[in-house]
Design a protein around this motif. Structure first.
Motif, PDB file in Angstrom:
ATOM      1  N   MET A 373      23.268  -3.700  18.733  1.00 19.74           N
ATOM      2  CA  MET A 373      24.251  -3.158  19.053  1.00 19.74           C
ATOM      3  C   MET A 373      25.398  -4.052  20.020  1.00 19.74           C
ATOM      4  O   MET A 373      26.433  -4.065  19.925  1.00 19.74           O
ATOM      5  CB  MET A 373      24.046  -1.904  20.038  1.00 19.74           C
ATOM      6  N   GLY A 374      24.485  -4.609  21.100  1.00 15.88           N
ATOM      7  CA  GLY A 374      25.162  -5.820  21.850  1.00 15.88           C
ATOM      8  C   GLY A 374      25.832  -6.796  21.111  1.00 15.88           C
ATOM      9  O   GLY A 374      27.107  -7.265  21.456  1.00 15.88           O
ATOM     10  N   ALA A 375      25.275  -7.227  20.104  1.00 18.46           N
ATOM     11  CA  ALA A 375      25.921  -8.314  19.107  1.00 18.46           C
ATOM     12  C   ALA A 375      27.168  -7.690  18.298  1.00 18.46           C
ATOM     13  O   ALA A 375      28.211  -8.552  18.199  1.00 18.46           O
ATOM     14  CB  ALA A 375      24.924  -8.792  18.101  1.00 18.46           C
ATOM     15  N   VAL A 376      27.079  -6.404  17.879  1.00 17.45           N
ATOM     16  CA  VAL A 376      28.076  -5.846  17.344  1.00 17.45           C
ATOM     17  C   VAL A 376      29.259  -5.667  18.243  1.00 17.45           C
ATOM     18  O   VAL A 376      30.406  -5.800  18.032  1.00 17.45           O
ATOM     19  CB  VAL A 376      27.730  -4.483  16.711  1.00 17.45           C
ATOM     20  N   SER A 377      28.958  -5.332  19.591  1.00 13.15           N
ATOM     21  CA  SER A 377      29.882  -5.167  20.608  1.00 13.15           C
ATOM     22  C   SER A 377      30.731  -6.596  20.840  1.00 13.15           C
ATOM     23  O   SER A 377      31.768  -6.621  20.841  1.00 13.15           O
ATOM     24  CB  SER A 377      29.544  -4.831  21.770  1.00 13.15           C
ATOM     25  N   ASP A 378      29.855  -7.647  20.949  1.00 15.78           N
ATOM     26  CA  ASP A 378      30.278  -8.980  21.278  1.00 15.78           C
ATOM     27  C   ASP A 378      31.533  -9.388  20.020  1.00 15.78           C
ATOM     28  O   ASP A 378      32.306 -10.022  20.225  1.00 15.78           O
ATOM     29  CB  ASP A 378      29.418  -9.919  21.527  1.00 15.78           C
ATOM     30  N   ALA A 379      31.092  -8.897  19.048  1.00 17.35           N
ATOM     31  CA  ALA A 379      31.748  -9.311  17.668  1.00 17.35           C
ATOM     32  C   ALA A 379      33.111  -8.727  17.405  1.00 17.35           C
ATOM     33  O   ALA A 379      33.952  -9.018  16.652  1.00 17.35           O
ATOM     34  CB  ALA A 379      30.783  -9.201  16.494  1.00 17.35           C
ATOM     35  N   SER A 380      32.989  -7.523  17.898  1.00 17.47           N
ATOM     36  CA  SER A 380      34.145  -6.507  17.643  1.00 17.47           C
ATOM     37  C   SER A 380      34.397  -5.734  19.078  1.00 17.47           C
ATOM     38  O   SER A 380      35.222  -6.103  19.871  1.00 17.47           O
ATOM     39  CB  SER A 380      33.720  -5.251  16.596  1.00 17.47           C
ATOM     40  N   ASN A 381      33.777  -4.732  19.225  1.00 19.03           N
ATOM     41  CA  ASN A 381      34.085  -3.671  20.409  1.00 19.03           C
ATOM     42  C   ASN A 381      32.830  -2.572  20.764  1.00 19.03           C
ATOM     43  O   ASN A 381      32.271  -2.376  19.810  1.00 19.03           O
ATOM     44  CB  ASN A 381      35.501  -3.233  20.540  1.00 19.03           C
TER      45      ASN A 381
END
Length: 415
Positions: A373-381
């Motif tokens: 989830m953190g990686a998705v957040s860093d990649a998008s929001n």
């Protein structure tokens, strides 16, 4: 006399659910706090959860073997001692402001929690009538919910400063000023965790001096064969893996979500989280009552669908409405862990401890999904990242469907 001993033991063991609930639900406070103090990205801060939940994977089987030799009481006392040791380690970790040291302290705390959960969850299910085991476990887990409500409330008050520097403010500071600010942020965890360590150590001493009834599972129900042949148990392990991953994702990034999507500052967001976890606690009590008239698996299926819908709303809407959608998810997650647990270990007999160990190992989902989830957040929001827990609830829904024919959950009988 036997019933009185079981009731006293149940009350004592129930207090442990509060303790580990408090410890784990400080993580959503530590994530934004250490993100500031140690200057981390979202992905890096997610390793706070990973350090906690990887302990469950590594130590659940050793914990089960330890209890085979020394009993439930021995496992509980060792768990409390590890818990206290990890809490005390927060003092030097904050003094050095070393993120790796913090992660080590969190790992030690979680190692203790692994022993507590491996012992307490099955212990509660056999302390009384097998027909009411799921209700009993949900009731005990309700105190875990009470701790979940109090942890962000207390942590938000005494750990979070409410001051987050912008990039421009950091650049305007001298290295000495910035270092002083970061040290001050890190030091706020020292006193709270020293207090936690003292309380947990005191409870360990009390339990050491208390006689608990020895519970033995029914050896005649199932005494032969590999756990790998228990298909419902294995599906339960998978469902628990996805559930814990979803639960940790929803709570751990709540403060960040509230800041980014609704503009709520961190202290206020911590209070919103506390309110959400109050809903989690209330949901446990309501769920326990509903199970008197609705089968646990059916309730699990309905709650799974509702959580998927609420998370989709959180992703596609803006402002406080999106935050309220996440709060709703907390309510409907309330019955999931104990219900999956009870459905998965039904009828295991002498293999209950080993089955419990596998289910506790599956808590490693809390180490895996927050990083994703953190990686998705860093990649998008951060808002889009909430699709990660939404996907997890799909697996839980299918586990519930498989168990719809289970009306009364029967576990091994206490002796």
């Amino acid at each position: 006399m036997k019933q009185n001993k079981q009731q006293f033991a149940f009350a004592l063991i129930t207090s442990l659910f509060f303790l580990w609930g408090f410890a784990l639900n400080l993580n959503p406070i530590l994530i934004p706090h250490l993100k500031k103090a140690c200057q981390l990205t979202d992905s890096q801060s997610a390793f706070i959860d990973s350090a906690a939940y990887i302990a469950y994977f590594l130590l659940a089987i050793p914990a089960g073997k330890f209890m085979h030799k020394y009993g439930y009481k021995g496992g509980i006392i060792l768990g409390l001692l590890l818990f206290a040791a990890g809490a005390f380690l927060f003092y030097p970790a904050a003094a050095t402001r070393d993120y790796g040291f913090f992660l080590f302290a969190i790992f030690i705390i979680a190692s203790g929690l692994t022993f507590l959960e491996t012992a307490a969850n099955p212990y509660v299910t056999v302390l009384g009538s097998p027909e009411t085991s799921t209700q009993r476990l949900n009731f005990a887990q309700s105190f875990n919910g009470l701790a979940a409500f109090l942890a962000p409330l207390i942590g938000g008050t005494y750990i979070l400063s409410g001051k987050t520097l912008s990039a421009a403010e950091e650049q305007a500071m001298s290295s000495e000023q910035l270092n002083e600010y970061l040290n001050h942020e890190a030091s706020s965890v020292q006193l709270p965790f020293i207090i936690v360590g003292v309380v947990v150590l005191s409870i360990a001493i009390v339990l050491w001096k208390t006689t608990l009834p020895d519970i033995k599972e029914d050896e005649t129900e199932k005494s032969e064969g590999s756990l790998l042949k228990e298909k419902n148990l294995l599906f339960g392990v998978l469902a628990q893996f996805f559930y814990v991953g979803a639960q940790v994702c929803v709570s751990s990034f709540f403060i960040r979500f509230s800041e980014r999507v609704a503009g709520i500052e961190e202290k206020s967001a911590a209070y919103f989280l506390s309110g959400a976890l109050l809903g989690f606690m209330i949901g446990r009590f309501i769920g326990t009552a509903l199970m008197r008239v609705i089968s646990p698996a059916k309730l699990l299926a309905v709650y799974s669908i509702l959580n998927i819908l609420l998370l989709i709303l959180a992703v596609v809407t803006e402002g406080k409405f999106a935050v309220y959608s996440i709060i709703g998810v907390e309510f409907f997650m309330s019955i999931m862990f104990p219900t999956i647990f009870s459905l998965a270990i039904q009828g295991l007999g002498s293999k209950t401890k080993e089955g419990s160990s596998l289910l506790i190992m599956s808590i490693v989902g809390g180490a895996v999904f927050p990083v994703i989830m953190g990686a998705v957040s860093d990649a998008s929001n951060i808002q889009t990242a909430y699709l990660v827990p939404a996907a997890c609830f799909i697996v839980i829904f299918f586990f519930a469907l498989k168990n719809l024919n289970v009306k009364n959950i029967k576990l091994s009988t206490a002796h």
